[in-house]
Every structure is written in structure tokens, then in C-alpha cells.
Design a protein around this motif. Structure first.
Motif, mmCIF file in Angstrom:
data_model
loop_
_atom_site.group_PDB
_atom_site.id
_atom_site.type_symbol
_atom_site.label_atom_id
_atom_site.label_comp_id
_atom_site.label_asym_id
_atom_site.label_seq_id
_atom_site.Cartn_x
_atom_site.Cartn_y
_atom_site.Cartn_z
ATOM 1 N N GLU A 34 -6.781 5.893 1.970
ATOM 2 C CA GLU A 34 -6.674 4.978 1.489
ATOM 3 C C GLU A 34 -5.394 3.801 1.354
ATOM 4 O OE1 GLU A 34 -6.397 7.262 -1.955
ATOM 5 O OE2 GLU A 34 -8.441 8.320 -1.605
ATOM 6 N N ALA A 35 -3.994 3.986 1.949
ATOM 7 C CA ALA A 35 -2.445 3.777 1.651
ATOM 8 C C ALA A 35 -3.559 2.390 2.931
ATOM 9 C CB ALA A 35 -1.752 3.976 2.104
ATOM 10 N N ALA A 36 -3.913 2.814 3.660
ATOM 11 C CA ALA A 36 -3.637 1.802 5.280
ATOM 12 C C ALA A 36 -4.967 1.095 4.972
ATOM 13 C CB ALA A 36 -3.959 2.482 6.672
ATOM 14 N N ASP A 37 -5.773 1.677 4.261
ATOM 15 C CA ASP A 37 -7.310 0.072 3.968
ATOM 16 C C ASP A 37 -6.528 -0.313 3.312
ATOM 17 O OD1 ASP A 37 -9.684 -0.077 4.287
ATOM 18 O OD2 ASP A 37 -9.741 0.818 2.501
ATOM 19 N N ALA A 38 -6.040 -0.375 1.876
ATOM 20 C CA ALA A 38 -5.247 -0.688 1.156
ATOM 21 C C ALA A 38 -4.805 -2.363 1.436
ATOM 22 C CB ALA A 38 -4.351 -0.257 -0.024
ATOM 23 N N LEU A 39 -3.562 -1.569 2.207
ATOM 24 C CA LEU A 39 -2.194 -3.521 3.083
ATOM 25 C C LEU A 39 -3.743 -3.530 4.168
ATOM 26 C CD1 LEU A 39 -0.055 -3.995 4.189
ATOM 27 C CD2 LEU A 39 0.230 -1.910 5.474
#
Ligand code: SAH
Length: 337
Positions: A34-39
């Protein structure tokens, strides 16, 4: 919020990262993806850049032990596209809407020469609005410079592993880790948007070495990073070795995104072969490279087994991207950092 994980990824040291990989490799936390996708979405939006891949020669002078095209593969049918065929393949891709092309090959002495400079110049003359990426191995600084001066925009040269001993286990002499690193520094200095990267699950890889690969990316800050699973290729020294894990590869892509916020990261063809491409696109990856090699050559470009069967058609890839709620983007798609 992705910032906590990003801050951690930007500062974590090798031992802690290796331990984290070991602890999570079977069951990576959803928060990482989720963090990688959001970034990725914050920096690049929902666009997935399409690059037309043209595998212009499978002739290779190197002995990379993992690669199905290495020089000692005697049963392989070798081909080399002519300059005109390469330019034609680009023009055909152009007509389909592509504005970004990757020219990839074995390390073919015929094209590790001013001939490739001429190919680049012809493409740039006919299609000045296109980005040209080269992925054709180690060359002299003079040749890299000539290719850049002819208009090549980007160069992909995976570091393969950031551990010298591991590198030597994958690549017989005269290849050397030192020379690979020198080439990568040269490519950057010449002015190319430069791509590094590595295979996940290559024989001899450990969690410490994987951590080292990520930390190398973080320190080198390439504009692009190709991360794909190792897949055994018939006839090579590693033909009986197990393939790398798709899950672990996606985890590496996500960690790489957190360390390289501005880079473009492909969901690699090798990962697609193992069924992990969609997950990578939702975990930080933002590039796809459909194969535009003329079909009668394609079957012979076997870096690993099963590849000819996975050549996906462009339309299907567009649908795949749209099904994920993302947008197919055929522009140059320059890396932002
Ligand atoms: N000769 C050029 C480009 C072709 S190889 C070069 O060496 O850069 C492109 C990439 O394919 C390599 O960097 C390697 O990481 C990957 N590759 C080669 N053999 C593979 C295999 N068996 N499984 C997965 N990836 C492989």
C-alpha cells in the motif's frame, strides 16, 4: 500514510533490512504494498508507461551462467536483425502509438560498434519525438558517448548483484563486478537516464545479498530499476536451479519504490511469466514492455524458458492495466528523477 515506511526504507541499514526480508519473505505485510502504491500514485499518478521492446540480436559473446543466450548455448538458433529491420520495427511500433522504445540484445560485437550509433541516429531522425532506451551490455566509454550523442536517451544495465563474490559466481571471467560498476558510473556520467537492477532468486543469493542489492539502488539512485525473478534456462549451468519467487520479487519492487521515489520501475516480463505482473503494478511498478520484436525472431530470444509463450499482445496488456484501474500511457514517459 506511506511516509513512515518510506522514512524507514530511506534509512534502514543492511543487517536490519536483511533480517526484515528474512522475517517477511513468506508473508509480506500489506502495508508495504500500500505504501509503495500510494507513493507511485503521488509521484506518477495512475499512468503505466508502455515501452516497445525490440530484441534486435540474440548473438552474445558473454558467458553469464544464468542466461539462455550465453555464448556457450550451442543449440540456440542465432539471429541478428538488420539496421533496416530494427528501424522498421520502431516505425511499426510508432504507428501503433508507441513513443518509447527499448532496443535490447545479447552482447553482439557486430552491434557493439558504430552500427548501433547509426541505428539510433536513424530512429531519432525519423521519430525525434520518441525516447530510445538501449540495453545491450557493457561497452567502452567512447561508444556509450557516441550512442548518447546520436540521441539515445536511456541505458539499462542491471548490476545483477551488488556482491562481488556473488557476481563472480554468476559471471565467468573476464566479466567482473568492478567493470560492471564502472560501466554504470560511466553511463550516468555520459548523461543517460540509467537503469540498474537485479534478479530475485539467482543461485547463491542470500537475504544479506538481497539487502545489499536494494541498498546499492538506494545509494546509486538510478533513474530506472529492473527487478525480476531468476528463471532457469535450458542448457545453462543453472538449468536445474529453482526459479525465484514471484512474491519475493514483488516485495523487492515495493521496497525499491520506497527507496527510489522518482524512478520508473518495470513490472518485468520475467515476473509476468510467473504471474506476478499485476501485483507489481499495484506495488510500485509503473512500466510495461510489450514485445515488438518481429514474430519470426521472437521465439529465438530465450533468456529463460517459456518466454516465447508469454509474449503478451499490446491490446491485452492495455486491458490488463485498465482492469487494475490504471491508465495505459504511450508517451515517452521520462523518469522524473
Ligand atoms: N545483454 C544485455 C541485455 C540482455 S539480458 C545485458 O546483459 O544487459 C537482460 C537481463 O535479463 C539481464 O540483465 C538479466 O538480469 C536478465 N536475465 C537473463 N537471464 C535470465 C534468467 N534466466 N532469468 C531471469 N532473468 C534473466
Amino acid at each position: 500514510m506511506y511516509s513512515d515506511l518510506m522514512n524507514w526504507a530511506q534509512s534502514v541499514q543492511r543487517e536490519e533490512l536483511a533480517a526484515w526480508i528474512a522475517a517477511h519473505r513468506e508473508n509480506p505485510p500489506g502495508a508495504l504494498f500500500e505504501a509503495a502504491d500510494a507513493l507511485r500514485r503521488r509521484v506518477y499518478g495512475d499512468r503505466v508507461f508502455f515501452r516497445g521492446l525490440i530484441e534486435f540480436s540474440n548473438i552474445c559473446a558473454r558467458g553469464c551462467r544464468y542466461c539462455g543466450l550465453n555464448a556457450s548455448q550451442t543449440s540456440l538458433h542465432r539471429y541478428r536483425m538488420t539496421e533496416a529491420e530494427i528501424v522498421c520495427a520502431v516505425s511499426a511500433g510508432y504507428r501503433r502509438g508507441f513513443r518509447s522504445f527499448v532496443l535490447q540484445s545479447g552482447e553482439d560485437p557486430y552491434y557493439q560498434s558504430p552500427r548501433l550509433v547509426s541505428v539510433v541516429a536513424q530512429i531519432k531522425e525519423q521519430h525525434p519525438d520518441c525516447a530510445v532506451t538501449l540495453s545491450a551490455g557493457e561497452m567502452s566509454e567512447a561508444l556509450y558517448r557516441a550512442l548518447y550523442d546520436a540521441g539515445a536517451d536511456r541505458y539499462l544495465l542491471r548490476h545483477e548483484t551488488a556482491d562481488a563474490e556473488h557476481y563472480a559466481g554468476l559471471h565467468p571471467a573476464p566479466m567482473s563486478f568492478q567493470h560492471r560498476m564502472k560501466c554504470l558510473r560511466t553511463l550516468k556520467a555520459v548523461g543517460f537516464a540509467t537503469g540498474a537492477g537485479f534478479m530475485v532468486g539467482s543461485p547463491g543469493q542470500t537475504d544479506e545479498r538481497l539487502a545489499g542489492d536494494l541498498l546499492f539502488l538506494r545509494a546509486f539512485q538510478p533513474h530506472m530499476a529492473g527487478i525480476g525473478p531468476f528463471i532457469p534456462a535450458k542448457g545453462t549451468a543453472f538449468e536445474a536451479e529453482p526459479a525465484g519467487s514471484a512474491n519475493l520479487t514483488v516485495m523487492m519492487v515495493a521496497l525499491a519504490r520506497l527507496m527510489l521515489p522518482l524512478a520508473t520501475l518495470p513490472a518485468t516480463t520475467a515476473l509476468g511469466a510467473l504471474g506476478g505482473r499485476d501485483r507489481a503494478l499495484l506495488a510500485g511498478a509503473n512500466v510495461l514492455m510489450p514485445d515488438l520484436t518481429p514474430p519470426h525472431y521472437r521465439a529465438d530470444y530465450k533468456l529463460y524458458d517459456g518466454k516465447a509463450e508469454v509474449d503478451a499482445q499490446v491490446d491485452q496488456m492495455v486491458r490488463e492495466v485498465e482492469a487494475l484501474g490504471l491508465t495505459a500511457d504511450f508517451s515517452r514517459g521520462d523518469p522524473l528523477g
